[in-house]
Design a protein around this motif. Structure first.
Motif, short mmCIF file in Angstrom:
data_model
loop_
_atom_site.label_atom_id
_atom_site.label_comp_id
_atom_site.label_asym_id
_atom_site.label_seq_id
_atom_site.Cartn_x
_atom_site.Cartn_y
_atom_site.Cartn_z
N GLY A 42 -40.55 83.91 -11.76
CA GLY A 42 -41.54 83.13 -12.49
C GLY A 42 -41.01 82.44 -13.74
N GLU A 43 -39.71 82.39 -13.90
CA GLU A 43 -39.10 81.77 -15.07
C GLU A 43 -37.98 80.84 -14.63
N ILE A 44 -37.95 79.62 -15.19
CA ILE A 44 -36.83 78.71 -14.94
C ILE A 44 -35.72 79.12 -15.90
N ILE A 45 -34.55 79.45 -15.34
CA ILE A 45 -33.46 79.95 -16.19
C ILE A 45 -32.26 78.99 -16.28
N HIS A 46 -32.20 78.01 -15.39
CA HIS A 46 -31.08 77.07 -15.46
C HIS A 46 -31.41 75.85 -14.61
N ALA A 47 -30.91 74.68 -15.06
CA ALA A 47 -31.07 73.43 -14.30
C ALA A 47 -29.78 72.64 -14.41
N GLU A 48 -29.42 71.98 -13.31
CA GLU A 48 -28.23 71.13 -13.26
C GLU A 48 -28.53 69.86 -12.48
N LEU A 58 -33.52 69.42 -16.54
CA LEU A 58 -34.91 69.70 -16.17
C LEU A 58 -35.77 68.46 -16.38
N GLN A 59 -35.54 67.74 -17.48
CA GLN A 59 -36.29 66.51 -17.73
C GLN A 59 -36.07 65.51 -16.60
N LEU A 60 -34.83 65.39 -16.16
CA LEU A 60 -34.52 64.46 -15.08
C LEU A 60 -35.15 64.91 -13.76
N LEU A 61 -35.11 66.18 -13.47
CA LEU A 61 -35.73 66.68 -12.24
C LEU A 61 -37.24 66.46 -12.25
N LEU A 82 -31.85 77.91 -19.83
CA LEU A 82 -33.29 77.77 -20.08
C LEU A 82 -33.97 79.12 -20.03
N SER A 83 -35.13 79.17 -20.62
CA SER A 83 -35.97 80.35 -20.54
C SER A 83 -37.42 79.87 -20.63
N LEU A 84 -37.92 79.36 -19.51
CA LEU A 84 -39.27 78.80 -19.48
C LEU A 84 -40.14 79.56 -18.49
N ARG A 85 -41.16 80.23 -19.01
CA ARG A 85 -42.10 80.95 -18.17
C ARG A 85 -42.98 79.95 -17.42
N ARG A 86 -43.62 80.40 -16.37
CA ARG A 86 -44.37 79.57 -15.45
C ARG A 86 -45.29 78.54 -16.11
N ASP A 87 -46.23 78.97 -16.94
CA ASP A 87 -47.21 78.04 -17.48
C ASP A 87 -46.58 76.99 -18.39
#
Length: 173
Positions: A42-48, A58-61, A82-87
């Motif tokens: 339930g958490e986004i931890i990384h984006a590439e 993440l902004q680009l995605l 990153l450390s972004l919880r679901r909401d």
């Protein structure tokens, strides 16, 4: 492994499903603006996306309006950016998605290259921020390549270029 088409299942709906499910793994998106996202319960931890990592990726995605996705469970990223919880993740991605709309209209094909038009002249007044983005135009092979090279977040870079495009000082080829 889960696969799908983002033309059938919109990106934000797919993200909501995976973040709500509590599953962990890597979501890979095949699209010119695609990349990879890692989710951990339930958490986004990384984006590439290409050379971009973390927030800019993440902004680009969040701009995705098509493509295909594959989710592979239990895949871990090489790093955690990153450390972004679901909401908060979904709220942020929704806001980013809406902000992309006018930019995607102006820059619809990221495989195209930008170039200066005959209307451009060296006396054109620009700010320092504009200069940092504009000076990448001659060396970039595509819009996507330019966005990977700039120091600005992707949306900010396109916001910088958009007035020059609309004024006919730069063009997509």
């Amino acid at each position: 492994m889960v696969r799908g088409d983002l033309n059938v299942f919109p990106f934000l709906s797919v993200m909501q499903m995976f973040l709500t499910s509590g599953r962990s793994g890597r979501l890979s998106i095949d699209h010119v603006r695609g990349g990879q996202l890692w989710i951990d319960r339930g958490e986004i931890i990384h984006a590439e996306v290409g050379r971009l990592r973390g927030d800019p990726a993440l902004q680009l995605l969040s701009s995705l309006d098509g493509g295909t996705f594959t989710f592979e469970a239990d895949q871990q990223p090489a790093q955690r950016t990153l450390s972004l919880r679901r909401d908060s993740a979904l709220r942020r991605m929704l806001e980013d998605s809406e902000a992309w709309t006018p930019l995607l209209r102006a820059f619809p094909d990221w495989n195209q290259r930008l170039r200066f038009t005959a209307r451009w002249n060296e006396a054109q007044p620009v700010t320092r921020t504009q200069y940092r983005t504009l000076h990448l135009i001659p060396d970039s092979t595509s819009v996507r390549a330019l966005l990977e090279r700039t120091q600005e977040p992707p949306r900010a870079a396109l916001d910088t270029l958009r007035p020059f495009l609309l004024a006919g000082l730069i063009e997509l080829v």
